[in-house]
Design a protein around this motif. Structure first.
Motif, PDB file in Angstrom:
ATOM      1  N   CYS A  18       0.833  -1.193   0.000  1.00 21.91           N
ATOM      2  CA  CYS A  18       0.000   0.000   0.000  1.00 21.91           C
ATOM      3  C   CYS A  18       0.875   1.254   0.000  1.00 21.91           C
ATOM      4  O   CYS A  18       1.844   1.304   0.749  1.00 21.91           O
ATOM      5  CB  CYS A  18      -0.905  -0.027   1.235  1.00 21.91           C
ATOM      6  SG  CYS A  18      -2.068   1.342   1.304  1.00 21.91           S
ATOM      7  N   PRO A  19       0.580   2.215  -0.829  1.00 15.09           N
ATOM      8  CA  PRO A  19      -0.596   2.371  -1.703  1.00 15.09           C
ATOM      9  C   PRO A  19      -0.340   1.982  -3.156  1.00 15.09           C
ATOM     10  O   PRO A  19      -1.180   2.247  -4.016  1.00 15.09           O
ATOM     11  CB  PRO A  19      -0.874   3.864  -1.609  1.00 15.09           C
ATOM     12  CG  PRO A  19       0.497   4.475  -1.559  1.00 15.09           C
ATOM     13  CD  PRO A  19       1.326   3.490  -0.742  1.00 15.09           C
ATOM     14  N   MET A  20       0.797   1.382  -3.459  1.00 17.47           N
ATOM     15  CA  MET A  20       1.163   1.133  -4.861  1.00 17.47           C
ATOM     16  C   MET A  20       0.173   0.280  -5.654  1.00 17.47           C
ATOM     17  O   MET A  20      -0.095   0.609  -6.821  1.00 17.47           O
ATOM     18  CB  MET A  20       2.576   0.551  -4.948  1.00 17.47           C
ATOM     19  CG  MET A  20       3.669   1.545  -4.553  1.00 17.47           C
ATOM     20  SD  MET A  20       3.514   3.195  -5.316  1.00 17.47           S
ATOM     21  CE  MET A  20       3.783   2.803  -7.033  1.00 17.47           C
ATOM     22  N   PRO A  21      -0.406  -0.795  -5.094  1.00 17.08           N
ATOM     23  CA  PRO A  21      -1.378  -1.533  -5.910  1.00 17.08           C
ATOM     24  C   PRO A  21      -2.545  -0.652  -6.403  1.00 17.08           C
ATOM     25  O   PRO A  21      -2.960  -0.764  -7.563  1.00 17.08           O
ATOM     26  CB  PRO A  21      -1.865  -2.639  -4.968  1.00 17.08           C
ATOM     27  CG  PRO A  21      -0.679  -2.892  -4.090  1.00 17.08           C
ATOM     28  CD  PRO A  21      -0.101  -1.512  -3.849  1.00 17.08           C
ATOM     29  N   SER A  26      -5.092   2.331 -10.742  1.00 12.49           N
ATOM     30  CA  SER A  26      -5.702   3.552 -11.256  1.00 12.49           C
ATOM     31  C   SER A  26      -5.079   3.958 -12.590  1.00 12.49           C
ATOM     32  O   SER A  26      -5.792   4.312 -13.536  1.00 12.49           O
ATOM     33  CB  SER A  26      -5.550   4.678 -10.233  1.00 12.49           C
ATOM     34  OG  SER A  26      -6.067   5.885 -10.725  1.00 12.49           O
ATOM     35  N   GLU A  27      -3.759   3.901 -12.669  1.00 11.93           N
ATOM     36  CA  GLU A  27      -3.068   4.248 -13.913  1.00 11.93           C
ATOM     37  C   GLU A  27      -3.446   3.282 -15.036  1.00 11.93           C
ATOM     38  O   GLU A  27      -3.694   3.703 -16.163  1.00 11.93           O
ATOM     39  CB  GLU A  27      -1.556   4.221 -13.697  1.00 11.93           C
ATOM     40  CG  GLU A  27      -1.061   5.334 -12.789  1.00 11.93           C
ATOM     41  CD  GLU A  27       0.412   5.181 -12.413  1.00 11.93           C
ATOM     42  OE1 GLU A  27       1.026   4.137 -12.738  1.00 11.93           O
ATOM     43  OE2 GLU A  27       0.931   6.104 -11.761  1.00 11.93           O
ATOM     44  N   ALA A  28      -3.494   1.992 -14.731  1.00 12.65           N
ATOM     45  CA  ALA A  28      -3.796   0.982 -15.746  1.00 12.65           C
ATOM     46  C   ALA A  28      -5.229   1.113 -16.252  1.00 12.65           C
ATOM     47  O   ALA A  28      -5.484   0.979 -17.451  1.00 12.65           O
ATOM     48  CB  ALA A  28      -3.554  -0.419 -15.195  1.00 12.65           C
ATOM     49  N   VAL A  29      -6.183   1.371 -15.355  1.00 18.36           N
ATOM     50  CA  VAL A  29      -7.579   1.547 -15.766  1.00 18.36           C
ATOM     51  C   VAL A  29      -7.698   2.749 -16.697  1.00 18.36           C
ATOM     52  O   VAL A  29      -8.445   2.715 -17.673  1.00 18.36           O
ATOM     53  CB  VAL A  29      -8.507   1.697 -14.541  1.00 18.36           C
ATOM     54  CG1 VAL A  29      -9.880   2.198 -14.954  1.00 18.36           C
ATOM     55  CG2 VAL A  29      -8.643   0.374 -13.804  1.00 18.36           C
ATOM     56  N   GLY A  30      -6.939   3.792 -16.419  1.00 20.87           N
ATOM     57  CA  GLY A  30      -6.968   4.985 -17.266  1.00 20.87           C
ATOM     58  C   GLY A  30      -6.559   4.709 -18.701  1.00 20.87           C
ATOM     59  O   GLY A  30      -6.985   5.406 -19.623  1.00 20.87           O
ATOM     60  N   ASP A  36     -13.402  -2.582 -21.211  1.00 19.98           N
ATOM     61  CA  ASP A  36     -12.282  -3.503 -21.008  1.00 19.98           C
ATOM     62  C   ASP A  36     -12.199  -3.934 -19.549  1.00 19.98           C
ATOM     63  O   ASP A  36     -12.549  -3.183 -18.641  1.00 19.98           O
ATOM     64  CB  ASP A  36     -10.957  -2.856 -21.391  1.00 19.98           C
ATOM     65  CG  ASP A  36     -10.721  -2.805 -22.893  1.00 19.98           C
ATOM     66  OD1 ASP A  36     -11.526  -3.396 -23.647  1.00 19.98           O
ATOM     67  OD2 ASP A  36      -9.736  -2.163 -23.302  1.00 19.98           O
ATOM     68  N   VAL A  37     -11.691  -5.157 -19.335  1.00 18.66           N
ATOM     69  CA  VAL A  37     -11.516  -5.706 -17.993  1.00 18.66           C
ATOM     70  C   VAL A  37     -10.028  -5.801 -17.680  1.00 18.66           C
ATOM     71  O   VAL A  37      -9.240  -6.299 -18.493  1.00 18.66           O
ATOM     72  CB  VAL A  37     -12.175  -7.096 -17.864  1.00 18.66           C
ATOM     73  CG1 VAL A  37     -11.872  -7.728 -16.507  1.00 18.66           C
ATOM     74  CG2 VAL A  37     -13.690  -6.988 -18.060  1.00 18.66           C
ATOM     75  N   LEU A  38      -9.673  -5.322 -16.506  1.00 21.13           N
ATOM     76  CA  LEU A  38      -8.305  -5.379 -16.002  1.00 21.13           C
ATOM     77  C   LEU A  38      -8.228  -6.424 -14.906  1.00 21.13           C
ATOM     78  O   LEU A  38      -9.056  -6.439 -13.993  1.00 21.13           O
ATOM     79  CB  LEU A  38      -7.902  -4.017 -15.431  1.00 21.13           C
ATOM     80  CG  LEU A  38      -6.543  -3.943 -14.731  1.00 21.13           C
ATOM     81  CD1 LEU A  38      -5.403  -4.125 -15.744  1.00 21.13           C
ATOM     82  CD2 LEU A  38      -6.394  -2.619 -13.994  1.00 21.13           C
ATOM     83  N   GLU A  39      -7.245  -7.316 -15.012  1.00 17.31           N
ATOM     84  CA  GLU A  39      -6.955  -8.279 -13.953  1.00 17.31           C
ATOM     85  C   GLU A  39      -5.742  -7.747 -13.196  1.00 17.31           C
ATOM     86  O   GLU A  39      -4.720  -7.424 -13.806  1.00 17.31           O
ATOM     87  CB  GLU A  39      -6.632  -9.645 -14.556  1.00 17.31           C
ATOM     88  CG  GLU A  39      -6.180 -10.668 -13.522  1.00 17.31           C
ATOM     89  CD  GLU A  39      -5.775 -11.989 -14.148  1.00 17.31           C
ATOM     90  OE1 GLU A  39      -6.269 -13.032 -13.702  1.00 17.31           O
ATOM     91  OE2 GLU A  39      -4.948 -11.969 -15.108  1.00 17.31           O
TER      92      GLU A  39
END
Length: 82
Positions: A18-21, A26-30, A36-39
């Protein structure tokens, strides 16, 4: 458990605490397209509540499922808007 999602991208944050995950999620979803689905693969047990809380308070993101795999926690999120 229903991990039958069409995964667009996998984010590996194993070893990060925490808080990196949440920041990396957040960056990846952007970077995803709507729908799209993010795992997300994490080893921090706190990611279960952290990512849930982040998704609940963030517009344009839907938490589809979380899986406690023991050593690895899996999170599935869908981008629902900009």
């Amino acid at each position: 458990m229903n991990t039958e999602f069409d995964i667009a991208e996998t984010l590996d944050v194993k070893g990060a605490s925490c808080p990196m995950p949440v920041i990396k999620t957040s960056e990846a979803v952007g970077d995803l397209d709507v729908g799209d689905v993010l795992e997300v693969l994490a080893t921090d047990a706190g990611s279960m509540s952290d990512i849930d809380g982040w998704a609940s308070s963030t517009d344009g993101v839907e938490l589809l499922e979380q899986v406690d795999g023991g050593d690895v926690y899996k999170h599935y999120l869908r981008k629902t808007g900009e």
